[in-house]
Design an enzyme around this catalytic site. Sequence first.
Site, PDB file in Angstrom:
ATOM      1  N   ASN A  62       0.832  -1.203   0.000  1.00  0.00           N
ATOM      2  CA  ASN A  62       0.000   0.000   0.000  1.00  0.00           C
ATOM      3  C   ASN A  62       0.863   1.247   0.000  1.00  0.00           C
ATOM      4  O   ASN A  62       2.026   1.209   0.404  1.00  0.00           O
ATOM      5  CB  ASN A  62      -0.848   0.062   1.286  1.00  0.00           C
ATOM      6  CG  ASN A  62      -1.734  -1.131   1.481  1.00  0.00           C
ATOM      7  OD1 ASN A  62      -2.691  -1.339   0.754  1.00  0.00           O
ATOM      8  ND2 ASN A  62      -1.402  -1.960   2.478  1.00  0.00           N
ATOM      9  N   HIS A  73       2.326   9.007  18.511  1.00  0.00           N
ATOM     10  CA  HIS A  73       3.336   9.725  17.731  1.00  0.00           C
ATOM     11  C   HIS A  73       4.303  10.491  18.617  1.00  0.00           C
ATOM     12  O   HIS A  73       4.079  10.674  19.815  1.00  0.00           O
ATOM     13  CB  HIS A  73       2.667  10.646  16.704  1.00  0.00           C
ATOM     14  CG  HIS A  73       1.988  11.834  17.298  1.00  0.00           C
ATOM     15  ND1 HIS A  73       0.678  11.825  17.691  1.00  0.00           N
ATOM     16  CD2 HIS A  73       2.444  13.089  17.566  1.00  0.00           C
ATOM     17  CE1 HIS A  73       0.348  13.019  18.163  1.00  0.00           C
ATOM     18  NE2 HIS A  73       1.406  13.799  18.115  1.00  0.00           N
ATOM     19  N   ASP A  75       6.574  13.999  19.151  1.00  0.00           N
ATOM     20  CA  ASP A  75       6.680  15.436  18.862  1.00  0.00           C
ATOM     21  C   ASP A  75       8.147  15.852  18.989  1.00  0.00           C
ATOM     22  O   ASP A  75       8.741  15.714  20.063  1.00  0.00           O
ATOM     23  CB  ASP A  75       5.889  16.262  19.882  1.00  0.00           C
ATOM     24  CG  ASP A  75       4.375  16.161  19.724  1.00  0.00           C
ATOM     25  OD1 ASP A  75       3.902  15.591  18.723  1.00  0.00           O
ATOM     26  OD2 ASP A  75       3.670  16.676  20.608  1.00  0.00           O
ATOM     27  N   HIS A  79       8.467  21.188  16.317  1.00  0.00           N
ATOM     28  CA  HIS A  79       7.003  21.232  16.208  1.00  0.00           C
ATOM     29  C   HIS A  79       6.444  22.563  16.724  1.00  0.00           C
ATOM     30  O   HIS A  79       5.413  23.027  16.247  1.00  0.00           O
ATOM     31  CB  HIS A  79       6.413  20.064  17.010  1.00  0.00           C
ATOM     32  CG  HIS A  79       4.925  19.995  17.052  1.00  0.00           C
ATOM     33  ND1 HIS A  79       4.129  20.240  15.951  1.00  0.00           N
ATOM     34  CD2 HIS A  79       4.073  19.688  18.059  1.00  0.00           C
ATOM     35  CE1 HIS A  79       2.858  20.088  16.289  1.00  0.00           C
ATOM     36  NE2 HIS A  79       2.790  19.768  17.556  1.00  0.00           N
TER      37      HIS A  79
HETATM   38 MN    MN Z   1       1.873  16.015  18.289  1.00  0.00          MN
END
Ligand code: MN
Length: 257
Positions: A62, A73, A75, A79
């Site tokens: 895919n 997730h 950071d 960010h």
């Molecule tokens: Mn974040």
Amino acid sequence: MAALSMLVAGLASGSVEVVDLTAPLSSDTPLLELPEQFGQTARFELELISRYDDAGPAWYWNNFRTGEHTGTHFDAPIHWITGQDGEDVASVPPSNLVGPAAVLDFSAEAGENPDFLVEIDHIKAWEKQHVPLPDRGWLLVRTGWDARAHSQEEFLNADENGPHTPGLSAECAQWVAQESPVIGMGVETVGSDAGAAATFDPMFPCHSFMHGAGKYGLTQLRNLDRLPPTGAVLIASPLRIVNGSGSPARVLALVER
Ligand code: MN
């Protein structure tokens, strides 16, 4: 015995367990929603290339599309505007991706009050009962919020006044960023800040102070209830996206049984 030989023996015997702190990543994964005047992050989506068919007779694969900040997730400092001259996710030293974890359990408090905020005194009381927060380690904040991850609505827990999810007070975020020896903080909620943090001073203080101090965030963790308060080793593995502000990550913990 050498350390890695002991680790391998522990993995084989089961005296060292590998606990997966990662939420499954799919189009159903809950997603941060910002006020409508701001840009929005994308859901995770798979796009089929082939599955043992004319487009690929012997193989399945895919493409995928996702926000950097979707699901479990990492950071990176870049960010946030306070960390704009800091590391992107590709520049995070690998030695910072493995470290000791302190697990602070506020699931009772957050169960009573979804807007519960961790204060400096909560952390100092925990340190008195256990050990000081670990040097170059991770502060993991358990709130029981992972039990809501099956539902975007329950996970964000928003009403006309905005989202109601637990987090750190601004004073506590500043203390963790500037006074404590940890290099990162992990949470079970959709972001590292509390749901009401847009109204705090500064707004989104975890992001502001932690990234301003060059420190990291991990979000949407689960299975923190399977970790001891001290002694676990956390392994975070964000994709090495050049110029990336973060990345979906597989996050594991090694736990001695
Ligand atoms: Mn974040």
